[in-house]
Design an enzyme around this catalytic site. Structure first.
Site, PDB file in Angstrom:
ATOM      1  N   LYS A 120      80.144 -71.239-123.653  1.00 30.77           N
ATOM      2  CA  LYS A 120      79.286 -70.503-122.966  1.00 30.77           C
ATOM      3  C   LYS A 120      79.130 -71.505-121.746  1.00 30.77           C
ATOM      4  CE  LYS A 120      77.982 -66.532-125.243  1.00 30.77           C
ATOM      5  NZ  LYS A 120      78.555 -65.837-124.423  1.00 30.77           N
ATOM      6  N   HIS A 155      84.480 -56.239-125.535  1.00 30.28           N
ATOM      7  CA  HIS A 155      83.466 -57.387-125.590  1.00 30.28           C
ATOM      8  C   HIS A 155      83.344 -56.790-127.231  1.00 30.28           C
ATOM      9  CE1 HIS A 155      79.124 -58.102-126.697  1.00 30.28           C
ATOM     10  NE2 HIS A 155      80.099 -59.609-126.187  1.00 30.28           N
TER      11      HIS A 155
HETATM   12 MG   LIG Z   1      79.791 -61.966-122.939  1.00 31.45          MG
END
Ligand SMILES: [Mg+2]
Length: 380
Positions: A202, A333
């Protein structure tokens, strides 16, 4: 063999064939859906972790759905929420009160017909959002029935392309009390020990200097021959997405995911035109129409449908085919057997997202073997 022997052997074979009629599968007859059942699934709170905009791991839950038929076959699917405490209850109400009355009595061998009936029945409050979580789970359960009725894993019905899928680990979160990045480092080291050849981290929660520190550590740990993907979870506007994207690109990252909110279609097109790094997005888009819009504007290099939001097997495979038609790469995803069955059928699929310990061969997850979607608890 003389003529007499030939005649005898032919006659024997014919008699054998008459005594052994071709095996019939439930799909050769009409099947009817007889019941839809749901369970709310709650998960105990885990370790809090963060991306650029979300806190995850604390309030988690989902819904399991079972669709029963008069052929004695039950289709299973589940949908999950990483952070919305009310979501599963809403999805359950939609399934029980709105989906069930529409699909009872229908033949599960007609998933596009069922989708059409459900869209008509639910369009008043919108075929998107939580409604689509319910419709997607329904469709996956229906494909589980179809695969079980045919006796094969669904990827073989969809037109298999491969029997192993490269996987990456979503492991590089933000954690509490991790200023020295030791917890973050450990998560990546563990993923590489587990056999992954690609990881995702992230970015974007803090300033660019912080990003650079995180990205550099990930790239150093990955070394040569392993890949690092970045996910900004919608945090940037167009200017910031471009400014940081140039830095990530120069650092050698493999893809740059969801830099902006998903409805910024023109922003994605602009970014994809200006950067060489792959732009990955799609996890927050609903239906093939949203993907067709994104793809026609050239807003993505890697298309990432989420099988809870984008649609179940029927819709997801159509999205995957649109992407393939435009020469775009595809990645799921999320992971699990439902995603595996779909990815294995698409030549443009490059990665399944997952995390934790998996059965892997050389960084790739082997195909599920059970008939159906392998979404029934215990299916392999
Ligand atoms: Mg994502």
């Amino acid at each position: 063999m003389n003529r007499r022997q030939l005649f005898q052997s032919t006659a024997v074979a014919a008699a054998a064939a008459m005594q052994m009629p071709a095996a019939t599968t439930p799909l050769q007859k009409q099947i009817r859906i007889t019941a839809l059942e749901t369970d709310l699934v709650t998960r105990p709170p885990g370790e809090p972790h963060y991306d650029a905009i979300h806190k995850l791991g604390v309030d988690q839950g989902g819904v399991t759905i079972r669709i029963k038929t008069d052929a004695g076959i039950t289709g299973w699917a589940s949908t999950s929420f990483g952070m919305v405490p009310g979501g599963p209850k809403v999805v359950r109400a939609i399934l029980e009160e709105e989906v069930k009355p529409v699909i009872l009595g229908l033949d599960p061998a007609f998933p596009r017909k069922i989708r059409s009936e459900l869209w008509k029945a639910l369009e008043y409050h919108g075929v998107g959002g939580v409604v689509h979580f319910a419709l997607s789970a329904t469709d996956i359960a229906i494909w589980d029935i179809i695969g079980k009725a045919a006796g094969v894993p669904v990827y073989k019905l969809l037109g298999a392309y491969r029997d192993r899928m490269p996987a990456y680990s979503m492991c590089g979160w933000y954690y509490d009390n991790d200023k020295d990045l030791s917890r973050y480092r450990k998560s990546m080291e563990t993923a590489f020990e587990q056999g992954y050849k690609a990881i995702k981290i992230k970015v974007g929660r803090y300033d660019l200097d912080d990003d650079i520190r995180r990205v550099r550590l990930a790239i150093d740990l990955a070394g040569k021959g392993r890949r690092v993907m970045l996910d900004a979870n919608q945090i940037f506007n167009r200017n910031e997405a471009l400014r940081r994207g140039r830095v990530y690109q120069d650092m050698g990252c493999f893809w740059y995911e969801e830099p902006m909110p998903p409805h910024e279609m023109d922003g994605y097109a602009e970014l994809a035109a200006k950067l060489d790094i792959r732009i990955a997005t799609g996890e927050n888009l609903y239906t093939k129409y949203a993907f067709a819009d994104l793809i026609a504007r050239k807003g993505a290099d890697v298309v990432q449908p989420d099988n809870r939001r984008a649609g179940g097997v029927t819709e997801w495979m159509e999205i995957a085919a649109i992407a393939d038609g435009y020469g775009l790469e595809l990645a799921s995803h999320g992971g699990g057997s439902a995603n595996m069955n779909m990815l294995l059928a698409m030549p443009n699929a490059i990665y399944m997202e997952t995390s934790g310990k998996q059965r892997m061969i050389d960084g790739e997850v082997p195909a599920p073997t059970a008939p159906g979607m392998s979404t029934e608890p215990g299916a392999k």
